[in-house]
Design a protein around this motif. Sequence first.
Motif, PDB file in Angstrom:
ATOM      1  N   ARG A  90       0.842  -1.211   0.000  1.00 11.52           N
ATOM      2  CA  ARG A  90       0.000   0.000   0.000  1.00 11.52           C
ATOM      3  C   ARG A  90       0.869   1.250   0.000  1.00 11.52           C
ATOM      4  O   ARG A  90       0.615   2.193  -0.746  1.00 11.52           O
ATOM      5  CB  ARG A  90      -0.923   0.012   1.232  1.00 11.52           C
ATOM      6  N   CYS A  99      -2.730   6.629  -4.631  1.00 12.86           N
ATOM      7  CA  CYS A  99      -3.770   5.865  -3.926  1.00 12.86           C
ATOM      8  C   CYS A  99      -3.712   4.389  -4.330  1.00 12.86           C
ATOM      9  O   CYS A  99      -3.069   4.026  -5.309  1.00 12.86           O
ATOM     10  CB  CYS A  99      -5.155   6.426  -4.231  1.00 12.86           C
ATOM     11  N   VAL A 100      -4.407   3.567  -3.543  1.00 16.36           N
ATOM     12  CA  VAL A 100      -4.473   2.122  -3.821  1.00 16.36           C
ATOM     13  C   VAL A 100      -5.624   1.836  -4.804  1.00 16.36           C
ATOM     14  O   VAL A 100      -5.506   0.977  -5.671  1.00 16.36           O
ATOM     15  CB  VAL A 100      -4.676   1.342  -2.499  1.00 16.36           C
ATOM     16  N   THR A 101      -6.697   2.579  -4.673  1.00 14.90           N
ATOM     17  CA  THR A 101      -7.900   2.346  -5.488  1.00 14.90           C
ATOM     18  C   THR A 101      -7.565   2.408  -6.983  1.00 14.90           C
ATOM     19  O   THR A 101      -6.907   3.341  -7.430  1.00 14.90           O
ATOM     20  CB  THR A 101      -8.963   3.424  -5.180  1.00 14.90           C
ATOM     21  N   ASP A 137      -6.267  -8.028   0.880  1.00 24.87           N
ATOM     22  CA  ASP A 137      -6.240  -6.716   1.550  1.00 24.87           C
ATOM     23  C   ASP A 137      -6.298  -5.592   0.520  1.00 24.87           C
ATOM     24  O   ASP A 137      -7.091  -4.647   0.637  1.00 24.87           O
ATOM     25  CB  ASP A 137      -4.959  -6.631   2.402  1.00 24.87           C
ATOM     26  N   LEU A 138      -5.464  -5.711  -0.535  1.00 24.87           N
ATOM     27  CA  LEU A 138      -5.421  -4.648  -1.555  1.00 24.87           C
ATOM     28  C   LEU A 138      -6.739  -4.579  -2.324  1.00 24.87           C
ATOM     29  O   LEU A 138      -7.209  -3.499  -2.678  1.00 24.87           O
ATOM     30  CB  LEU A 138      -4.249  -4.883  -2.515  1.00 24.87           C
ATOM     31  N   ARG A 143      -9.718  -5.384  -1.192  1.00 26.23           N
ATOM     32  CA  ARG A 143     -10.734  -4.735  -0.336  1.00 26.23           C
ATOM     33  C   ARG A 143     -10.591  -3.223  -0.365  1.00 26.23           C
ATOM     34  O   ARG A 143     -11.546  -2.492  -0.158  1.00 26.23           O
ATOM     35  CB  ARG A 143     -10.573  -5.222   1.118  1.00 26.23           C
ATOM     36  N   ARG A 144      -9.380  -2.751  -0.617  1.00 24.12           N
ATOM     37  CA  ARG A 144      -9.144  -1.294  -0.638  1.00 24.12           C
ATOM     38  C   ARG A 144      -9.240  -0.729  -2.048  1.00 24.12           C
ATOM     39  O   ARG A 144      -8.759   0.358  -2.330  1.00 24.12           O
ATOM     40  CB  ARG A 144      -7.780  -0.986  -0.038  1.00 24.12           C
ATOM     41  N   GLY A 145      -9.812  -1.519  -2.976  1.00 22.27           N
ATOM     42  CA  GLY A 145     -10.144  -0.951  -4.285  1.00 22.27           C
ATOM     43  C   GLY A 145      -9.149  -1.232  -5.396  1.00 22.27           C
ATOM     44  O   GLY A 145      -9.334  -0.785  -6.525  1.00 22.27           O
TER      45      GLY A 145
END
Length: 521
Positions: free
Chosen positions: A39, A48-50, A73-74, A76-78
Motif C-alpha cells: 500500500r 492511492c491504492v484504489t 487486503d489490496l 478490499r481497498r479498491g
Amino acid sequence: MRLGYPAAAIRAAEAPLLDAGRGPVLMRTAAAGLAAVCRRDLIEARGCVTGARVVVLAGAGNNGGDALFAGADLSRRGARVTVVDVLGRLHPEGAAALRAAGGDIEPLGAESAPLTARAELVIDGILGTGASGSLRAPLDTFIADWQAAASGTGSARRQRVIAVDVPTGVDATTGAVGAVHVRADRTVTFGGHKAGLLLPGGADAAGELALVDIGLDLAPFRPTVEAPEPADLAVGWPFPQPDMHKYTRGVLGLVAGSHRYPGAGLLTTAAAVSTGLGMLRLLAPDEVTAAVLDRCPEVVTEPGRVQAWAVGPGAPDTLLMRRAIIEAENRSLPLVIDAGGLGLLTRPLETTCIVTPHAGELVDLLGRLTTGVPTRAEVEADPVTHAVRAAQAFEGVIALKGRRTIVARPDGSVVAPPPGPAALATAGSGDVLTGILGALLATTAEHRVAERSGPYDQADWSGPATDIAILAGLAVTVHGLAGHRTTHASGLPAAVEDIVLGLKAGSAGAGTGQNDGRRGE
Ligand SMILES: NC(=O)C1=CN([C@@H]2O[C@H](COP(=O)(O)OP(=O)(O)OC[C@H]3O[C@@H](n4cnc5c(N)ncnc54)[C@H](O)[C@@H]3O)[C@@H](O)[C@H]2O)[C@@H](O)CC1
Ligand SMILES: [K+]
C-alpha cells in the motif's frame, strides 16, 4: 547490522509455533506486513491504492498463501487484483480470502506473461523458503516471458515488483540465483533476514529489504551473515576519546609504494590520514616519502613503535614487508595485507590478520595454500564459497574485493557490506580501502583487535567493533559511502562528470558567443 540466517534456521524457529497451531496467525501477520508495504509503495507511486492494477503470482505453498492474503487486503481497498495460479494449486484459505475480497484467479496460460507485464505492481509469491532445486517448467519460461514483455513495454512508469520473503529463483540460504529469477524492487521478509538476501546474487535480486516481525525467537540460532549498514558506523566506529594522545589513539605502520608505483603510497597514506589516526609511519623509498610529505606533512617516515601494520599497496620492497609481518607476529599486532604483500603468504600467520585480494589474487592465494585451484571466473560466480575456502586454508580473515566485497571467517560466516558505486572500480581504489582499514585497526581502542570465531548476535552489537572482520566490513561501508558521495547520478565520478559538464557548457557557451558576436557586428 542486519543478521542473515539460513532458511533451515528460520524454519526451525517457526516449528514450535506451527506445532502450537499458530500457523494461520503467523501467515495473517506476515500478510498484513506485506500488504502494508504494498500500500505504501502504491501510494508513493500513484497517490492511492484504489484502481491500481495488481498481479499476484501465487505458488502452491505458504509463500503463495502470504501473497493471496495480501492481495485480498489490496482488493478490499479498491485495487484491481488478478492472481496467476502459477503451479496449478493454491493455498486454499488464501484463495478463498482473495475471492471473497473481489479478486480474480486465472490459471497460468499464454496471456499470463503479458498480463503480468502490464501490472503496476507485481507480488511474487511463487516460492519462498520451501523452494528446492532450479525452477521447473513452465515456471521458468513464464518468468522469462514476463520479464521480456515488461522490458519491451517501454513504459516510462516501470512496474514495481515486490517479492514475498525471498524472490523466486533465489536460494534463500546461499543467495545463488538461477539463470531465470525474479528481480524485485523490494523484498518483504518474515521473522528474520534469510542469509541469501544479504549475499551476492540474492542481494541484487531482492532490492530493498523490509523485515516483518512475526514473533520468531532466533536467539538459539547462529546467523551466518552480518551485513553492516551505514547506521552501524555510529556504533562500531572507533571514535577518538578525549583522554587520548597520539600514541594511545593509534599508530599505523605502512609499507606502501615503490619506484614503479609511487602513487599507491600516496593514496594509501592519504586514505589512512583522512580516516583519522594518532600517527602514520610510512616506510617507502625516498621518492615516495617526498611525494607523500608534500601532500600529508603530518606523516612520519622514521621507523618506530606502531599498533598495527598495513603492507602491500604499490609493490613495496619485499624486505620491508617481511620485517613488518614478523614484527606483527612477534608483538601480536593486527595486520592488513594487500596487493604486493599477498605473494608472501604461504602459511597461516601467528597474529590477527586480514588479507584483501580481488578475485584474481584470490586464485593465486588459493594456489599457494591449497590444491584444486578455481579459475577467476569461478571465484567471481561464487565469491562466498571461495572466500570461505581461502579463509579456512589461511586460518584467517579474507576480504574478497569485488562489487560486493565479502569478508569471510574460517568458521564459514561472512560479513557482507553494502556495495559502493561502479565508479569505485578504478585503479587505486583498493589502496584507499587498505588505508581506511589500516587506520581502523590502529585506532581500535586499546588495540583489542581480534578475530572472532563466529558472528555477533544482536546483543553483542552495542559498542565499538573489535572483530577484524567487522572492522573490515565497516571500512568497506565507508569506502562505498565515500564513493557514493563523489559520484554523480550519471554513475561517473564527480571529477570526471564536472569535466564532461564543463565541456558541454563550454560548447554551448561557444555557440552563444558566436551568435552574440554576429549580432554585435
Ligand atoms: N511456516 C510458517 O510458519 C510461515 C511461513 N511463511 C511463508 O511460507 C513460506 C514457506 O512456505 P512453504 O514451506 O509452503 O514453501 P513455499 O511456499 O516456498 O513452496 C512450496 C511449494 O513450491 C513447490 N516447489 C518447490 N520448489 C520448486 C521448484 N523449484 N519449482 C517449482 N515448484 C517448486 C513445492 O512443490 C511446494 O508446492 C515462507 O517463505 C513464507 O513466505 C509465512 O506465512 C510466515 C509463517
Ligand atoms: K517469493
